[in-house]
Write an enzyme that holds these catalytic residues in place. Structure first.
Site, PDB file in Angstrom:
ATOM      1  CE1 TYR A  51      -4.345   0.083  -0.285  1.00 19.17           C
ATOM      2  CE2 TYR A  51      -4.257  -1.738   1.257  1.00 19.17           C
ATOM      3  CZ  TYR A  51      -4.953  -0.992   0.339  1.00 19.17           C
ATOM      4  OH  TYR A  51      -6.245  -1.293   0.032  1.00 19.17           O
ATOM      5  CD  GLU A  53      -3.524   4.113   1.092  1.00 18.46           C
ATOM      6  OE1 GLU A  53      -2.404   3.666   1.430  1.00 18.46           O
ATOM      7  OE2 GLU A  53      -4.599   3.596   1.435  1.00 18.46           O
ATOM      8  CG  ASP A 196      -9.523   9.433 -23.431  1.00 16.44           C
ATOM      9  OD1 ASP A 196      -8.466   8.814 -23.600  1.00 16.44           O
ATOM     10  OD2 ASP A 196     -10.569   8.908 -23.005  1.00 16.44           O
ATOM     11  CB  THR A 222      -5.588   3.234 -21.380  1.00 20.57           C
ATOM     12  OG1 THR A 222      -5.563   3.295 -22.803  1.00 20.57           O
ATOM     13  CG2 THR A 222      -7.002   3.418 -20.882  1.00 20.57           C
ATOM     14  CE  LYS A 225      -8.153   1.558 -25.094  1.00 18.40           C
ATOM     15  NZ  LYS A 225      -8.258   2.307 -23.816  1.00 18.40           N
ATOM     16  NE  ARG A 231      -7.335  -4.134 -19.007  1.00 19.39           N
ATOM     17  CZ  ARG A 231      -7.752  -4.213 -20.266  1.00 19.39           C
ATOM     18  NH1 ARG A 231      -7.195  -5.057 -21.087  1.00 19.39           N
ATOM     19  NH2 ARG A 231      -8.726  -3.460 -20.705  1.00 19.39           N
TER      20      ARG A 231
HETATM   21  N1  DSN Z   1     -12.672  -0.565 -24.258  1.00 21.40           N
HETATM   22  C1  DSN Z   1     -11.814   0.383 -24.926  1.00 21.40           C
HETATM   23  C2  DSN Z   1     -11.875   0.242 -26.395  1.00 21.40           C
HETATM   24  O1  DSN Z   1     -12.018  -0.871 -26.851  1.00 21.40           O
HETATM   25  O2  DSN Z   1     -11.762   1.220 -27.107  1.00 21.40           O
HETATM   26  C3  DSN Z   1     -12.081   1.769 -24.532  1.00 21.40           C
HETATM   27  O3  DSN Z   1     -12.410   1.879 -23.223  1.00 21.40           O
END
Ligand code: DSN
Length: 414
Positions: A51, A53, A196, A222, A225, A231
């Site tokens: 942990y 924080e 985003d 994120t 990707k 993730r």
């Molecule tokens: N689930 C993601 C996507 O496939 O674009 C976005 O959150």
């Protein structure tokens, strides 16, 4: 995994099944990728027990000498990758990153312009079913007649609505955003700009697309990707929003950050700083363009007029009379994974829409290039046109597995 195999064979078996699926399947879900084995190693470490924080140097619990090392490295590397003034690597994923960013700079009821989901936006950009829409007053902009964002219309909307924030970012829109024009519109009405970049973060890090960070107040993403990390989420912002963002992340929205995940983010950012990552990002754009061209040859309608990034959105129903759901299901049978997707102003339902979204980041990680993409496009057409022909689908499935075996992934995993 000898210990897991003995202790919990059911879970072990499912993991082995998923490993086989990922090795033998053609992964075309635009938001998925294969992390490196180094990233996987970092994820499965004792940092999961800790942990922490707070932030490096100012935590609420003791024993932080190693958590501080990994969080500082993750921040430092992300700053270098994106030229950001301030970085917070604690968001657990993209949706929390967006809620954190909104709450840092908006009051409940404030107005936000965000892109409509069916035009390529994202659920967390104010779709009525989400918390974001309950807390803030989202007004949705759409693409224009040519399939691209209409900046004149966006400006007129901004002047009329006087939003506190104008939000860019997409999960299915495939064209390049004009950062300067977008930021100029927000400046004109005194709105905060947020982008985003979850889908295209790796393309930006690899310098295949221009960097929006200098133009936007806040950038969320994120890390899993195109950026090819674990993730997770991340927020980049101008120094003047740094305190508000950090406070909104912790204690505002989250508790303890997931330090094993932050260690893995640091490893992935280290990989993205290498020249090989830029070659990867450039190849993604080439592969996506070939996919667009080949699918057009087969008579598929490509939404937004084409692609400038890693994916294409295809109107399969309008092109071939096969719904997105039917196409997804038939392609699944041959080991090609993608997702059904709404197209702009889709007359069909979200559970059985007109489109499919197809992305090339994962197959590009495997080393597939233009030649393989030509084959993949042919298979997509063959499967869609013969979606009820089980015999034909079986033959294609064998061919898909054979090609995947030529581009192995996770050779060291057992
Ligand atoms: N689930 C993601 C996507 O496939 O674009 C976005 O959150």
């Amino acid at each position: 995994m000898p210990i897991l195999k003995k202790q919990d064979p059911k879970i072990y078996k499912a993991i082995q099944g998923e490993l086989k699926r990922q090795r033998e399947g053609m992964e075309l879900i635009a938001s998925e990728n294969y992390v490196s084995e180094a990233v996987l190693e970092a994820l499965g470490t004792v940092f999961t027990n800790k942990y922490s924080e707070g932030y490096p140097g100012r935590r609420y619990y003791g024993g932080q000498e190693f958590t501080d090392v990994v969080e500082n490295l993750a921040i430092e590397r992300a700053k270098k990758l994106f030229g950001a003034e301030h970085v917070n690597v604690q968001p657990l994923s993209g949706a929390p990153a967006n809620m954190i960013a909104y709450s840092a700079v908006l009051k409940p009821g404030d107005k936000v312009l965000g892109m409509d989901l069916s035009h390529g936006g994202h659920l967390t950009h104010g779709h009525p079913v989400t918390l974001s829409a309950q807390v803030y007053d989202f007004v949705r902009y759409k693409t224009g007649a040519d399939g691209k964002i209409d900046y004149k219309e966006l400006e007129a909307m901004a002047i009329k609505e006087k939003p506190q924030m104008i939000l860019a970012g997409f999960s299915a829109y495939t064209r390049q955003l004009d950062y300067k024009k977008f930021a100029a519109i927000a400046k004109k009405v005194g709105a905060i700009t947020m982008f985003d970049i979850a889908h295209i973060a790796g393309l930006i890090a690899g310098k295949a697309l221009p960097n929006p960070v200098p133009y936007f107040d806040i950038v969320t993403t994120t890390t899993h990707k195109t950026l090819r990390g674990p993730r997770g989420g991340m927020i980049l912002c101008k120094e003047k929003f740094a305190k508000a963002i950090d406070k909104a992340a912790f204690p505002g929205f989250q508790g303890g950050p997931h330090m094993n995940n932050i260690a893995a983010k640091a490893v992935a950012f280290g990989e993205a700083l290498k020249p090989s990552f830029a070659r990867y990002a450039a190849q993604i754009l080439k592969n996506a363009k070939v996919l667009e061209i080949e699918l057009k040859k087969y008579g598929f309608k490509i939404m937004f007029g084409g692609t400038d990034n890693h994916m294409v959105l295809v109107d399969v129903f309008g092109s071939k009379g096969v719904t997105g759901k039917e196409a997804e299901k038939a392609l699944d049978k041959v080991g090609i994974t993608l997702n059904k997707n709404m197209i702009p102003d889709d007359p069909r339902s979200p559970m059985d829409p007109s489109g499919v979204r197809i992305g090339v980041p994962a197959v590009t990680t495997r080393g597939m290039k233009e030649r393989e993409i030509v084959k993949i496009a042919r298979w997509i057409n063959d499967v869609v046109e013969n979606h009820a022909d089980e015999k034909k689908l079986k033959v294609i499935h064998k061919e898909v597995i054979a090609l995947c075996k030529k581009f192995p992934v996770y050779g060291n995993l057992k």
